[in-house]
Every structure is written in C-alpha cells, then in structure tokens.
Design an enzyme around this catalytic site. Structure first.
Site, mmCIF file in Angstrom:
data_model
loop_
_atom_site.group_PDB
_atom_site.id
_atom_site.type_symbol
_atom_site.label_atom_id
_atom_site.label_comp_id
_atom_site.label_asym_id
_atom_site.label_seq_id
_atom_site.Cartn_x
_atom_site.Cartn_y
_atom_site.Cartn_z
ATOM 1 N N LYS A 21 0.834 -1.218 0.000
ATOM 2 C CA LYS A 21 0.000 0.000 0.000
ATOM 3 C C LYS A 21 0.865 1.262 0.000
ATOM 4 O O LYS A 21 0.656 2.175 -0.790
ATOM 5 C CB LYS A 21 -0.917 0.015 1.241
ATOM 6 N N ARG B 53 -9.232 0.786 9.223
ATOM 7 C CA ARG B 53 -8.726 -0.548 9.498
ATOM 8 C C ARG B 53 -9.777 -1.445 10.159
ATOM 9 O O ARG B 53 -9.494 -2.584 10.492
ATOM 10 C CB ARG B 53 -7.528 -0.429 10.430
ATOM 11 N N ARG C 183 11.473 -6.247 4.960
ATOM 12 C CA ARG C 183 11.295 -4.804 4.679
ATOM 13 C C ARG C 183 12.337 -3.966 5.420
ATOM 14 O O ARG C 183 12.673 -4.238 6.556
ATOM 15 C CB ARG C 183 9.901 -4.365 5.102
ATOM 16 N N ARG D 88 11.771 -2.143 11.039
ATOM 17 C CA ARG D 88 10.772 -1.825 12.059
ATOM 18 C C ARG D 88 10.678 -2.957 13.083
ATOM 19 O O ARG D 88 10.691 -4.122 12.701
ATOM 20 C CB ARG D 88 9.401 -1.623 11.413
ATOM 21 N N ARG E 121 -0.093 -9.124 13.547
ATOM 22 C CA ARG E 121 -0.666 -8.077 12.689
ATOM 23 C C ARG E 121 -1.528 -8.685 11.583
ATOM 24 O O ARG E 121 -2.567 -8.134 11.211
ATOM 25 C CB ARG E 121 0.453 -7.207 12.105
#
Ligand code: ADP
Ligand code: AMP
Length: 229
Positions: free
Chosen positions: A27, A102, A141, A174, A185
């Site tokens: 996204k 969300r 990531r 992160r 998550r």
C-alpha cells in the site's frame, strides 16, 4: 499517463482514495508512486503514529504499546488524528489514505467525517497478496528513517545496502516487522480489516488489484483501474 489520471482530481471534487490490503501488501509503496501524478498526498496512519512516537508526543506514547503488540490503536485517537490531518491545506484536493480505515467502525467514522464536507470515498484500491508472500515481504522490509520510503532486501533492494535511494537516509528494520509481531498483525488484519473489502464492494467503489505482481506492474494496474473505473 500522468495527465490522464490527474484529470480525475480536476473534476472540482476532492478525491479520497483508500489503499486497502494486508500489512505488506504494498500500500505504502504504491501510494508513494501515484501521489505525484494524482496531485494528492499519501496519508499513512502508521507513519503518523511513528512520527509522533519519534517526537515522544502524548499521541505517540499512547500509540506505542498497541503498535509494539501489533494491535490497533483505539479508534477515537486514530480517527481524531486522521480528521486533523485531512483538514490541512495540502489535503484540500483529497488524499490517498494508507492504513486507514482498518475496521468497520473506522470506515463508518470516515464516511461521517467526509459527509460533513459533502464528500465520500472515491475508490478503495484493494491490493491482494497471499499470506506467505506477506510474511516474506514484511520480515525483509527496510524503511528509511528520514523519508519512510520502503525497500526490501530481496524484492526491492536499495542501490547501496542500508542507504535510501530517495534521500540517502539510513534504512532500518521496524520492530513490528519481527516474525512474531507480523503473525499478530496479520491475524488482526484478517479479523478486523478484511471485512472492509465487502463493505467497499457493496458501495460499488472497490477495485481489486493482483498485488503479487512486480512493483511496476502493480502500479500500471492501479493507474489503469483508476482511469477505467
Ligand atoms: P504496506 O504499506 O502495505 O505495509 P509496503 O509498501 O511497505 O507495504 O511493502 C511491504 C514490503 O514489500 C516492502 O519491503 C516493499 O519493498 C515490498 N514490496 C512492495 N510491493 C511489492 C511487490 N509488488 N513485489 C514484491 N515486493 C514488494
Ligand atoms: P502500519 O504502518 O500501517 O503497518 O501500521 C503500524 C501500526 O500502527 C499498526 O500495527 C497499528 O498498531 C497502528 N495503526 C496504523 N494505522 C492504524 C489504524 N487505522 N487504526 C489503528 N491502529 C493503526
């Protein structure tokens, strides 16, 4: 191509695009690629929370424990933050919402907020990616400390390891991209966020994109969908 999709935002009405999809679906990557051509900014709630956390604001400190656990920050706090952000001058022509809404309550709150200005969600771009691919994307990531651009150690590596291509900032991993928090998550996503796919489909604004394709092809698909719908 730029001119063609810009036309969408020049109808006189603000454009509110929602980037919908699981954590790691791409996204943020796609929002950043299309914001310039659409002439409206990316508004990423995760980035806003992380910014507040880095500045140790009251909001950041409140969000911290939720983010560390991989669960959602309470709706009232999140909705107020989005309302404040959308009222800024750079959002006058609309915004690309990334990571918000969300859950169904946030989606209802967004509708209510936009209705105050006689506006509504223009389109929800659902980027569909398989669960195993999401885990590989999130755990690999790397994010720029300065400009928040996302890279991937294998799928989208920076030209120089550890350095942002855009701004030379330092890349980091992160804390919530660790394997355990990623699992949590994704659980939260499938339980609370995935129902938004039907919600926006019922409203007739959903566009579904195959997010398993390479980054540039996903971008082409999104631009095509915006143009055709
Ligand atoms: P989100 O904002 O949905 O959480 P990101 O845009 O940060 O996801 O992307 C998650 C990770 O996957 C990043 O490391 C990014 O570089 C990588 N990525 C994004 N799109 C693709 C794609 N189409 N193919 C492979 N990797 C991708
Ligand atoms: P993201 O950067 O989108 O992966 O979000 C990181 C974390 O920020 C999430 O795991 C949540 O804890 C929090 N967060 C981001 N957006 C929202 C939202 N719309 N509602 C509640 N919490 C959010």
């Amino acid at each position: 191509m730029k001119g063609e999709i810009e036309a969408m935002t020049q109808s006189g009405q603000p454009t509110y695009l929602i980037m919908l999809g699981a954590p790691g679906a791409g996204k943020g990557t796609q929002a950043r690629l299309i914001e310039e051509s659409l002439g409206i900014p990316q508004v990423a709630t995760g980035d806003l929370f992380r910014y507040n956390l880095s500045k140790e604001t009251e909001l950041g400190l409140l969000a911290k424990s939720y983010m560390e656990k991989g669960v959602l920050v309470p709706d009232d706090v999140t909705v107020r933050m989005v309302e404040d952000r959308l009222s800024r001058p750079d959002c006058a022509a609309g915004a690309i919402l990334d990571g918000f809404p969300r859950n169904l309550d946030q989606a209802a709150a967004l509708d209510e907020l936009l209705a105050k200005y006689n506006q509504k969600v223009s389109r929800a771009i659902y980027i569909r990616v398989e669960r195993e691919d999401l885990i590989a994307r999130l755990t690999g990531r790397r994010v720029c400390k300065s400009c928040q651009a996302a890279f991937h150690v294998i799928f989208n590596p920076p030209a120089t390891e550890g350095v942002c291509d855009q701004c030379d900032g330092e890349l980091y991993q992160r804390a919530d991209d660790s394997r355990d928090t990623v699992e949590k998550r994704l659980e939260v996503y499938f339980e609370q966020t995935a129902p938004l796919i039907e919600f926006y489909k019922d409203k007739g604004v959903l566009v579904e994109i195959d997010g398993g394709l390479p980054i540039d092809q996903v971008q082409d698909e999104i631009i095509r969908a915006i143009r055709e719908n």
